[in-house]
Design an enzyme around this catalytic site. Sequence first.
Site, PDB file in Angstrom:
ATOM      1  N   ALA A 170      51.280  39.108  21.003  1.00  0.00           N
ATOM      2  CA  ALA A 170      51.960  38.242  21.981  1.00  0.00           C
ATOM      3  C   ALA A 170      51.824  38.764  23.416  1.00  0.00           C
ATOM      4  O   ALA A 170      51.623  39.961  23.634  1.00  0.00           O
ATOM      5  CB  ALA A 170      53.432  38.130  21.606  1.00  0.00           C
ATOM      6  N   ARG A 200      55.186  45.286  27.001  1.00  0.00           N
ATOM      7  CA  ARG A 200      56.006  45.260  28.212  1.00  0.00           C
ATOM      8  C   ARG A 200      57.383  44.645  27.970  1.00  0.00           C
ATOM      9  O   ARG A 200      58.277  44.819  28.777  1.00  0.00           O
ATOM     10  CB  ARG A 200      55.267  44.495  29.309  1.00  0.00           C
ATOM     11  CG  ARG A 200      53.952  45.181  29.656  1.00  0.00           C
ATOM     12  CD  ARG A 200      53.354  44.660  30.894  1.00  0.00           C
ATOM     13  NE  ARG A 200      52.363  43.645  30.619  1.00  0.00           N
ATOM     14  CZ  ARG A 200      51.514  43.194  31.533  1.00  0.00           C
ATOM     15  NH1 ARG A 200      51.576  43.656  32.751  1.00  0.00           N
ATOM     16  NH2 ARG A 200      50.637  42.283  31.226  1.00  0.00           N
ATOM     17  N   SER A 249      45.750  36.829  27.843  1.00  0.00           N
ATOM     18  CA  SER A 249      44.674  36.624  28.823  1.00  0.00           C
ATOM     19  C   SER A 249      43.333  36.352  28.138  1.00  0.00           C
ATOM     20  O   SER A 249      43.151  36.651  26.959  1.00  0.00           O
ATOM     21  CB  SER A 249      44.540  37.877  29.687  1.00  0.00           C
ATOM     22  OG  SER A 249      44.112  38.947  28.867  1.00  0.00           O
ATOM     23  N   CYS A 304      51.842  30.047  31.424  1.00  0.00           N
ATOM     24  CA  CYS A 304      50.472  29.568  31.222  1.00  0.00           C
ATOM     25  C   CYS A 304      50.382  28.084  31.549  1.00  0.00           C
ATOM     26  O   CYS A 304      49.302  27.549  31.750  1.00  0.00           O
ATOM     27  CB  CYS A 304      50.029  29.794  29.788  1.00  0.00           C
ATOM     28  SG  CYS A 304      50.944  28.790  28.629  1.00  0.00           S
ATOM     29  N   GLU A 404      42.991  32.799  37.821  1.00  0.00           N
ATOM     30  CA  GLU A 404      44.375  32.472  37.463  1.00  0.00           C
ATOM     31  C   GLU A 404      45.257  33.466  38.215  1.00  0.00           C
ATOM     32  O   GLU A 404      45.182  34.681  37.969  1.00  0.00           O
ATOM     33  CB  GLU A 404      44.571  32.633  35.946  1.00  0.00           C
ATOM     34  CG  GLU A 404      45.984  32.338  35.503  1.00  0.00           C
ATOM     35  CD  GLU A 404      46.239  32.606  34.014  1.00  0.00           C
ATOM     36  OE1 GLU A 404      45.631  33.534  33.449  1.00  0.00           O
ATOM     37  OE2 GLU A 404      47.059  31.886  33.421  1.00  0.00           O
TER      38      GLU A 404
END
Length: 521
Positions: A170, A200, A249, A304, A404
């Site tokens: 994830a 994170r 990503s 996203c 992006e």
Amino acid sequence: ILSRTIFNTKTPLQLSRMWYSSSVPTTKLFIDGKFVDSQTTEWIDIHNPATNEVVSRVPKATQEEMQAAADSCSRAFHPWAETSILSRQQVFLRYQQLIKDNIKELARLITLEQGKTLADAEGDVFRGLQVVEHACSITSLMLGETLPSITKDMDTYTFRLPIGVCAGIAPFNFPAMIPLWMFPIGMVCGNTYLMKPSERVPGCTMLLAKLIQDAGAPDGTLNIIHGQHAAVNFICDNPAIKAISFVGSNQAGEYIYNRGSANGKRVQSNMGAKNHGVVMPDANKENTLNQLVGAAFGAAGQRCMALSTAILVGEARDWLPELVERSKALRVNAGDQPGADVGPLISPEAKVRVNSLIQSGVDEGATLLLDGRAVNVPGYENGNFVGPTIISNVTPEMTCYKEEIFGPVLVVLEAADLDEAIALINNNPYGNGTAIFTNNGATARKYTHEVDVGQIGVNVPIPVPLPMFSFTGSRGSFRGDTNFYGKQGIQFYTQIKTVTSQWKAEDAGVSSPAVTMPTLR
Ligand code: NAD
């Protein structure tokens, strides 16, 4: 099999302390139904993005620990796959209630580690909760097909079966919603699941794991490992793992798709985006400007499906000054502060990257209409804040258009007409989401048919489909052939068996051996 179920347990709000101890709390692994300390020597600090204080540490699990987690999934698979579908449904009925009961604590953990505002964090949990609620209808979702009398005395039927141990990897930006796209659908189908949350933001996933255990999921049906590349490689290479769900990503997603597929696994890989909002001059101005501002800057642009690129068609270009005014009115603050609209970015590195992409626009000839780089947030001077930023006169060759940005930055292009706008979008490599703002049905219809993007909003800025549909990002935003959740999610996590059977009455007579190909006529 559900003997350990705790029916009336309300998970205490201080639950996070169960795996956080000492002055720098550490995140545990979840292996075989137990929250255990890692024996690793390698740890990653987790910072509060609003202050950059270390709030906890997450281990890079050792090879032995990862293997123990995979072995636990393997052992748990057959008993879980054979558990009645009604029992599995009951686990998820209890799970959805426990998530509702703990939504505030889940949101608090998200804001602490990820930075988004508390209200937005609750939305993050809520969108994941909807997937769990949908999983509760597994008794319908997993139905097979039947065709009776395909020839004399012969019927054909299919049934869906789980595929084995599945794994999820994830990203950081939706600590609740995206893990909840993964393990609940995998598990309710009868698979066991190895989850690797983003290193994170692991706290929310750990509480979600505790809650599914409280809901009655047997030991080993969900295991959680932490780490970065070694954990990802372990998942891609481990022969027990049959399917991988990835969100993140393009760099990581392409790698995981290629490595996992080369090892014979199913892989679904949702990746990066550059979502365009087309503004037609006939749109409802008031509504459109509010939608654009919310979708560009909400979650500090770290979605996203953020609407990070506006294409103003014809006279809609005159709306720019008002767009700037409304964007200026947003309040940048720590996510747990009342009234905060825009929280911090995930890390100092993300802030440096976003700021340099803004500068690239200036250097390459665009116009910086609103500059959020010097934003001051009193009391949070060390936070990773960037305020709402608008760059106009952008062209497709510019770096700020091609990359992006994943920050609170709206790049604005102009187009003479709808065809020019559609051509621009279809030329962009990504195909995650897009929106058109118009009051003309024919314009909207043309757009939805001609734009080559997987998720389209008509006067809806962030068209993330509800879980009875699937998340259908396309082109450079997706690798694989079966999308997340909805019917496709069930398809991804199951295999089909097709049974053809013939039952003749005893007096039907005996036929002679047939050596030609059976044609079933
Ligand atoms: P990321 O790719 O850095 O991390 C995602 C996961 O991959 C993490 O668990 C991480 O440990 C692992 N990882 C990171 N780099 C890796 C590498 N080089 N090799 C192997 N594994 C690696 O993504 P992120 O920064 O956490 O998330 C932001 C990205 O995710 C954005 O590009 C965003 O558009 C995308 N995203 C896409 C969707 C979607 O549904 N299309 C949804 C949310 C986020």
